[in-house]
Design an enzyme around this catalytic site. Structure first.
Site, mmCIF file in Angstrom:
data_model
loop_
_atom_site.group_PDB
_atom_site.id
_atom_site.type_symbol
_atom_site.label_atom_id
_atom_site.label_comp_id
_atom_site.label_asym_id
_atom_site.label_seq_id
_atom_site.Cartn_x
_atom_site.Cartn_y
_atom_site.Cartn_z
ATOM 1 N NE ARG A 157 -8.548 -4.732 -33.598
ATOM 2 C CZ ARG A 157 -9.795 -4.401 -33.836
ATOM 3 N NH1 ARG A 157 -10.744 -5.319 -33.762
ATOM 4 N NH2 ARG A 157 -10.129 -3.162 -34.139
ATOM 5 C CB THR A 211 7.922 10.361 -4.107
ATOM 6 O OG1 THR A 211 9.009 11.213 -3.730
ATOM 7 C CG2 THR A 211 6.737 10.599 -3.186
ATOM 8 C CG LEU A 238 7.686 6.053 8.567
ATOM 9 C CD1 LEU A 238 8.362 6.346 9.915
ATOM 10 C CD2 LEU A 238 8.723 5.590 7.536
ATOM 11 N N GLY A 282 5.269 12.719 5.520
ATOM 12 C CA GLY A 282 5.341 11.672 4.511
ATOM 13 C C GLY A 282 6.794 11.413 4.149
ATOM 14 C CD GLU A 315 6.810 0.737 0.820
ATOM 15 O OE1 GLU A 315 6.605 1.688 1.605
ATOM 16 O OE2 GLU A 315 6.677 -0.446 1.137
ATOM 17 C CD GLN A 332 -2.053 4.869 -27.898
ATOM 18 O OE1 GLN A 332 -2.483 5.340 -26.857
ATOM 19 N NE2 GLN A 332 -2.404 5.333 -29.087
ATOM 20 N N GLY A 335 -9.127 1.223 -28.278
ATOM 21 C CA GLY A 335 -10.368 1.460 -27.554
ATOM 22 C C GLY A 335 -10.666 0.377 -26.542
ATOM 23 C CB ILE A 337 -1.766 2.601 7.542
ATOM 24 C CG1 ILE A 337 -1.228 3.807 8.329
ATOM 25 C CG2 ILE A 337 -1.224 1.294 8.097
ATOM 26 C CD1 ILE A 337 0.266 4.040 8.165
#
Length: 381
Positions: free
Chosen positions: A269, A366, A127, A133, A364, A337, A341, A159
């Site tokens: 952790r 914005t 499309l 767009g 699809e 986050q 690291g 596409i």
């Protein structure tokens, strides 16, 4: 994490269990290497086809499973959670079959749909153009009638599966009558005069090939036109309404995968003598991530149920796409986050999830376009 769902029947539960098995054993183990190499997952799409997963919402007569959208979208979420490129590809393929399945003649459907839904053919949806767009009605790719065929000239952009697809559901201009001058052609990828440019170099979804498609006087048989001349934009927008639900489900799958990774890492952790998941500051981050995922899932399921009941769902589809993709962006960012690291390295998948999440807010339609759709629906209610 296995997410509890309310499924309509035992068959749907069995299907979802099969999809989880495929996702766990055949998709997830290959995702990172394919994405790092930019390798298109064609074998995985063939596997989905052999498993009956490329035509779930379409009629059994032509090889589909005739499932509700509620169930189909949950399948899509599971696939995307394992490998986003494959989930998005499944959504795009399903959307590329829409016009033929809903507006083609029985002769056309008998001829093309079984291979499209059975997995032998992979589809693309053509499309967008370099200068058309969000304003799809401004497309300029021209199809001029020439005897028993159309001569198509122009360029399609962004596409998904460009250069990899076997067929392109293509919107072309057959007259200068604005939005009423657009028609829909089902174009074979082997058509002389059709070519694909080099794939776009993207920040994410690198295993999903995206490329421009050029038509240089490509002759497309007139019997490959779907519906009457001038109906193409209507077909395109109808497909997009359902396609937005597909992207919403994929975004939820991606966000769920990021949440699962963050929880697992935080539980394993240790800092200051205890798992970091026990620190309230991190608990709250994880709780907000879970709330965002659950809320997003609820929006796409609500829209799907309305669609399945034959109720208007345009606004709900835009809400689902907006909420789910914004949630995916936030949850994947928060997952990076949580891992600190480590999250910024490619040793863990959350940095890839974050890169993949961004485009869900763009394609699809914005999320700015989704807000426009929602507002218009409110004003016309």
């Amino acid at each position: 994490m296995t997410v509890d769902r309310v499924l309509p029947d035992t068959d749907a539960e069995d299907l979802l269990a099969l999809v989880r098995e495929i996702a766990r054993d055949e998709l997830a183990p290959h995702a990172a290497k394919h994405e790092e190499a930019g390798q298109f997952p064609r074998e995985q799409f063939r596997l989905l086809g052999r498993s009956g997963l490329l035509g779930l919402p379409y009629a059994e007569r032509w090889g589909g499973a005739e499932l509700s959208y509620e169930v189909y979208l949950q399948v899509l979420e599971e696939v995307a959670a394992a490998w986003m490129s494959v989930g998005v590809g499944l959504s795009v393929h399903t959307m590329s079959c829409w016009a033929l399945a809903h507006h083609g003649t029985d002769e056309q459907r008998d001829r093309f749909l079984p291979d499209m839904l059975g997995g032998d053919l992979l589809g693309a949806y053509a499309l967008s153009e370099p200068h058309a767009g969000s304003d799809a009605a401004a497309l300029t790719t021209r199809a001029r009638r020439d005897g028993d065929a159309y001569a198509v000239t122009g360029t399609k952009a962004w596409i998904t599966h460009g250069g990899e697809a076997d067929f392109y559901t293509t919107m072309v201009r057959t007259s200068d009558d604005g939005s009423r001058g657009i028609s829909c052609l089902l174009v074979d990828a082997a058509t002389p005069g059709l070519s694909a440019a080099a794939p776009e170099r993207k920040m994410g979804l690198t295993g999903s090939t995206t490329a421009q498609i050029t038509f240089d006087a490509a002759r497309v048989p007139a019997d490959r036109r779907i519906g009457p001349e001038g109906a193409g934009l209507r077909f395109a927008l109808e497909a997009l309404n359902s396609g937005r639900l597909g992207i919403a489900a994929c975004a939820v799958g991606l966000a769920q995968a990021a949440l699962d990774e963050a929880v697992a890492y935080a539980a394993g952790r240790t800092q200051f003598g205890r798992p970091i998941i026990d620190f309230q500051g991190l608990e709250f981050v994880l709780a907000d991530m879970a709330a965002a995922v659950d809320t997003a899932r609820a929006t796409y399921l609500d829209a799907a149920r309305r669609r399945d009941r034959g109720l208007p769902f345009v606004r709900q589809a835009s809400v689902a796409k907006l909420v789910a993709t914004d949630a995916a962006m936030k949850v994947t960012t928060d997952a990076v986050q949580v891992l600190g690291g480590a999250g910024y390295t490619r040793d863990f998948p959350v940095e890839r999830y974050m890169r993949e999440a961004k485009v869900t807010q763009i394609f699809e339609g914005t999320n700015q376009i989704q807000r426009m759709v929602i507002a218009r629906q409110l004003k016309s209610a």
